[in-house]
Write an enzyme that holds these catalytic residues in place. Structure first.
Site, PDB file in Angstrom:
ATOM      1  N   LYS A 283       0.155   4.241  -0.232  1.00  0.00           N
ATOM      2  CA  LYS A 283      -0.468   5.439   0.361  1.00  0.00           C
ATOM      3  C   LYS A 283      -0.225   6.630  -0.564  1.00  0.00           C
ATOM      4  O   LYS A 283      -0.239   6.456  -1.780  1.00  0.00           O
ATOM      5  CB  LYS A 283       0.050   5.649   1.791  1.00  0.00           C
TER       6      LYS A 283
ATOM      7  N   ASN B  76       0.878  -1.172   0.000  1.00  0.00           N
ATOM      8  CA  ASN B  76       0.000   0.000   0.000  1.00  0.00           C
ATOM      9  C   ASN B  76       0.914   1.220   0.000  1.00  0.00           C
ATOM     10  O   ASN B  76       1.514   1.546   1.021  1.00  0.00           O
ATOM     11  CB  ASN B  76      -0.894  -0.027   1.250  1.00  0.00           C
TER      12      ASN B  76
ATOM     13  N   GLU C 169      -6.698   4.836   7.891  1.00  0.00           N
ATOM     14  CA  GLU C 169      -6.416   6.257   7.602  1.00  0.00           C
ATOM     15  C   GLU C 169      -7.620   6.913   6.937  1.00  0.00           C
ATOM     16  O   GLU C 169      -7.886   8.097   7.140  1.00  0.00           O
ATOM     17  CB  GLU C 169      -5.150   6.370   6.738  1.00  0.00           C
TER      18      GLU C 169
ATOM     19  N   HIS D  11      -9.471   1.481   4.825  1.00  0.00           N
ATOM     20  CA  HIS D  11      -8.203   1.595   5.542  1.00  0.00           C
ATOM     21  C   HIS D  11      -8.397   2.522   6.744  1.00  0.00           C
ATOM     22  O   HIS D  11      -9.157   3.482   6.668  1.00  0.00           O
ATOM     23  CB  HIS D  11      -7.113   2.145   4.606  1.00  0.00           C
TER      24      HIS D  11
ATOM     25  N   SER E 185       3.560  -2.268  10.194  1.00  0.00           N
ATOM     26  CA  SER E 185       5.012  -2.382  10.359  1.00  0.00           C
ATOM     27  C   SER E 185       5.578  -3.744   9.938  1.00  0.00           C
ATOM     28  O   SER E 185       6.484  -4.273  10.589  1.00  0.00           O
ATOM     29  CB  SER E 185       5.422  -2.037  11.794  1.00  0.00           C
TER      30      SER E 185
ATOM     31  N   GLU F 169      -5.397  -4.813  10.448  1.00  0.00           N
ATOM     32  CA  GLU F 169      -4.352  -3.817  10.662  1.00  0.00           C
ATOM     33  C   GLU F 169      -4.591  -3.085  11.979  1.00  0.00           C
ATOM     34  O   GLU F 169      -5.365  -2.111  12.022  1.00  0.00           O
ATOM     35  CB  GLU F 169      -4.359  -2.788   9.521  1.00  0.00           C
TER      36      GLU F 169
ATOM     37  N   GLY G  92       2.749   2.213  10.801  1.00  0.00           N
ATOM     38  CA  GLY G  92       3.728   3.288  10.669  1.00  0.00           C
ATOM     39  C   GLY G  92       4.454   3.633  11.951  1.00  0.00           C
ATOM     40  O   GLY G  92       5.122   4.652  12.047  1.00  0.00           O
TER      41      GLY G  92
END
Ligand code: 13P
Length: 248
Positions: A11, A9, A96, A94, A212, A166, A172
Site C-alpha cells: 500500500k 501489498n 481501497e 483493490h 488480515s 478480499e 486491516g
C-alpha cells in the site's frame, strides 16, 4: 496442483531505502521456497525493488495503473511504463481504490485489458462489504465483480490472470474470514470462472485470499482446497512476519 502464491501489498508504505533493505533481508529467508513470492510496492519503489530483486526468486508488482498507454493524464502511470522497467504483476481493483478513488467494475475491466495487452499479470481484487455479507449478498457481489472484471477476455488470456478475494470487512481490521468461509467464497469465484471459461481453466487459475492474513493464520487458510495463497497487507511490511507467511 496449483502453485501457492504469496503476494505482499505494501500500500502507501515503505521508502525506497526501506524497500531495498527489506528485499535484502528477506531474500535468504525465502530463497528455497517453491511458492511464488511477489511484492507489490509503491511506484517510487519499483525500480529500486526490481534492482534489489534481480537474481532472486522475488517478483515485483505495482498496485495500480491507468488503462491508456500515454497522454494527458496528470499523475497517472501506464501499463507500458510498468512493463518498460520490468514489472511483472499489477494489482487491479483493490477495494481501497474502488472506495477512495472511484474505481468501478468498468475501469477495472479496462485496466485488466490494458495490463494484459502490455504483458503484465493482473491481480484482480474482488470482495464484499460487511453490510452486503450481512444481507446474504456476498456470493452475488463477488461473482458479479469477477464476471465484470473479466468481461471480453478470451480463454487464452486467463492463464495470466490472478484473482484475489478480499472481503472488505477483513482488510486491516484484524478480522479474518474463517478458513471455511474464505474457501467457500473462493469456490464460488472458481465456479463462476468455470461457467465463463470452462472447468479446466477454473481448475488452473490462482485465487488468493486477502484480509488480515498473518503468520499465525496463514497455514490454516492456505491448506484449504481452493485458497491458493494470500494477498497480504500489514503483515507484508515486516520481514520476519512476511517470511513466515511465505513459508507457511
Ligand atoms: P491487511 O492484510 O492489512 O488486512 O490488508 C489486506 C489487503 O488489503 C491486501 O491487499
Amino acid at each position: 496442483m496449483r502453485k501457492k502464491v504469496i503476494a505482499g501489498n505494501w500500500k502507501m508504505n515503505m521508502l525506497p531505502n526501506e524497500a531495498i533493505a527489506f528485499i535484502e533481508q528477506i531474500t535468504p529467508m525465502v530463497k528455497d521456497t517453491e511458492n511464488e513470492v511477489i511484492l507489490c510496492v509503491p511506484y517510487v519503489d519499483l525500480f529500486y525493488s526490481l534492482l534489489s530483486a534481480q537474481n532472486t526468486n522475488i517478483k515485483v508488482g505495482a498496485q495500480n495503473m491507468h488503462w491508456e498507454e500515454k497522454g494527458a493524464y496528470t499523475g497517472e502511470v501506464s501499463g507500458q511504463m510498468l512493463k518498460s522497467i520490468g514489472v511483472e504483476y499489477v494489482i487491479i481493483g483493490h477495494s481501497e481504490r474502488r472506495q477512495y478513488f472511484a474505481e468501478t467494475d468498468k475501469t477495472v475491466n479496462k485496466k485488466v485489458k490494458a495490463a494484459l495487452a502490455n504483458g503484465l499479470k493482473p491481480i484482480i481484487c474482488v470482495g464484499e462489504t460487511l453490510e452486503q455479507r450481512e444481507q446474504g449478498k456476498a456470493e452475488e457481489i463477488i461473482t458479479k465483480q469477477t464476471m465484470l472484471a473479466l468481461e471480453g477476455l478470451i480463454k487464452e488470456q486467463m492463464k495470466n490472470i490472478v484473482l484475489a478475494y478480499e472481503p472488505i470487512w477483513a482488510i486491516g481490521t484484524g478480522k479474518t474470514a474463517t478458513s471455511e468461509d474464505a474457501n467457500n467464497s473462493i469456490k464460488s469465484i472458481r465456479n463462476k470462472v468455470a461457467e465463463l471459461y470452462g472447468k479446466e481453466i477454473a481448475e488452473k487459475i490462482t485465487i488468493l485470499y486477502g484480509g488480515s492474513v498473518k503468520a499465525d493464520n496463514a497455514k490454516e487458510l492456505f491448506s484449504t482446497t481452493d485458497i491458493d495463497g494470500g494477498l497480504v497487507g500489514g503483515a507484508s511490511l515486516k520481514v520476519e512476519e512476511f517470511s513466515k507467511i511465505v513459508l507457511a
